[in-house]
Design a protein around this motif. Structure first.
Motif, short mmCIF file in Angstrom:
data_model
loop_
_atom_site.label_atom_id
_atom_site.label_comp_id
_atom_site.label_asym_id
_atom_site.label_seq_id
_atom_site.Cartn_x
_atom_site.Cartn_y
_atom_site.Cartn_z
N LYS A 1 15.38 18.09 -25.79
CA LYS A 1 15.67 16.90 -26.60
C LYS A 1 15.93 17.35 -28.04
O LYS A 1 15.46 18.39 -28.48
CB LYS A 1 14.48 15.95 -26.61
CG LYS A 1 14.20 15.30 -25.28
CD LYS A 1 13.00 14.37 -25.38
CE LYS A 1 12.71 13.74 -24.04
NZ LYS A 1 11.58 12.80 -24.11
N ARG A 2 16.69 16.56 -28.77
CA ARG A 2 16.91 16.83 -30.19
C ARG A 2 15.66 16.35 -30.93
O ARG A 2 15.38 15.16 -31.00
CB ARG A 2 18.14 16.08 -30.69
CG ARG A 2 18.48 16.35 -32.14
CD ARG A 2 19.70 15.57 -32.57
NE ARG A 2 20.84 15.87 -31.74
CZ ARG A 2 21.70 16.86 -31.95
NH1 ARG A 2 21.53 17.68 -32.96
NH2 ARG A 2 22.73 17.05 -31.14
N PHE A 3 14.89 17.31 -31.44
CA PHE A 3 13.67 16.94 -32.13
C PHE A 3 13.42 17.87 -33.31
O PHE A 3 13.98 18.96 -33.40
CB PHE A 3 12.46 16.95 -31.18
CG PHE A 3 11.95 18.32 -30.82
CD1 PHE A 3 10.84 18.85 -31.48
CD2 PHE A 3 12.55 19.07 -29.83
CE1 PHE A 3 10.35 20.10 -31.15
CE2 PHE A 3 12.07 20.32 -29.49
CZ PHE A 3 10.97 20.84 -30.15
N ALA A 4 12.61 17.40 -34.22
CA ALA A 4 12.17 18.21 -35.35
C ALA A 4 10.65 18.09 -35.39
O ALA A 4 10.10 17.02 -35.16
CB ALA A 4 12.79 17.70 -36.65
N LEU A 5 10.02 19.19 -35.67
CA LEU A 5 8.57 19.24 -35.64
C LEU A 5 8.07 19.88 -36.92
O LEU A 5 8.61 20.89 -37.36
CB LEU A 5 8.15 20.08 -34.42
CG LEU A 5 6.68 20.23 -34.13
CD1 LEU A 5 6.49 20.21 -32.61
CD2 LEU A 5 6.17 21.53 -34.68
N TYR A 6 7.07 19.28 -37.52
CA TYR A 6 6.45 19.82 -38.73
C TYR A 6 5.03 20.21 -38.37
O TYR A 6 4.25 19.40 -37.89
CB TYR A 6 6.45 18.77 -39.84
CG TYR A 6 5.72 19.19 -41.09
CD1 TYR A 6 6.16 20.26 -41.85
CD2 TYR A 6 4.60 18.51 -41.51
CE1 TYR A 6 5.49 20.64 -43.01
CE2 TYR A 6 3.92 18.88 -42.66
CZ TYR A 6 4.38 19.95 -43.40
OH TYR A 6 3.71 20.33 -44.54
N ALA A 7 4.73 21.50 -38.57
CA ALA A 7 3.39 22.01 -38.25
C ALA A 7 2.86 22.81 -39.42
O ALA A 7 3.62 23.45 -40.14
CB ALA A 7 3.45 22.88 -37.00
N VAL A 8 1.56 22.76 -39.60
CA VAL A 8 0.89 23.51 -40.65
C VAL A 8 -0.20 24.35 -39.98
O VAL A 8 -1.07 23.80 -39.31
CB VAL A 8 0.27 22.58 -41.72
CG1 VAL A 8 -0.50 23.38 -42.75
CG2 VAL A 8 1.34 21.72 -42.37
#
Length: 103
Positions: free
Chosen positions: A55-62
């Motif tokens: 899927k077209r997704f964006a993920l922000y992780a710290v």
């Protein structure tokens, strides 16, 4: 992935490079895609490469903790190709900025 990063003039894009801000990751076997439950399973049309696609997704992780996920998909646009706005840089920056107190 390194060629993509180079074409965009992104330095230090390799995983575990402590100097980088963006990490480019490939998933040729689809393992990460399945673990994140991001496999595009919509039935149609195979001609646009939907089978086995992420899927077209964006993920922000710290520090390995997922803080925000955006997915561009709709019933009439399952791959998010026609309306990717939710996963584009500005939308992600807006979401991250909006949650700055939570971080």
């Amino acid at each position: 992935m390194s060629a993509w990063a180079e074409s965009l003039d992104v330095e230090h894009s390799e995983a575990n490079d402590g100097e980088g801000r963006i990490t480019f990751l490939g998933d040729p076997s689809g393992e990460l895609t399945r673990q994140l439950d991001m496999e595009l399973t919509h039935p149609g049309p195979q001609s646009v490469g939907i089978i086995g696609r992420c899927k077209r997704f964006a993920l922000y992780a710290v520090n390995g903790e997922v803080k925000y996920v955006a997915i561009s998909e709709a019933e009439d646009d399952p791959a998010g190709d026609d309306r990717p706005e939710a996963t584009l840089a500005q939308a992600m920056l807006d979401a991250i900025t909006g949650m700055k107190d939570e971080l």
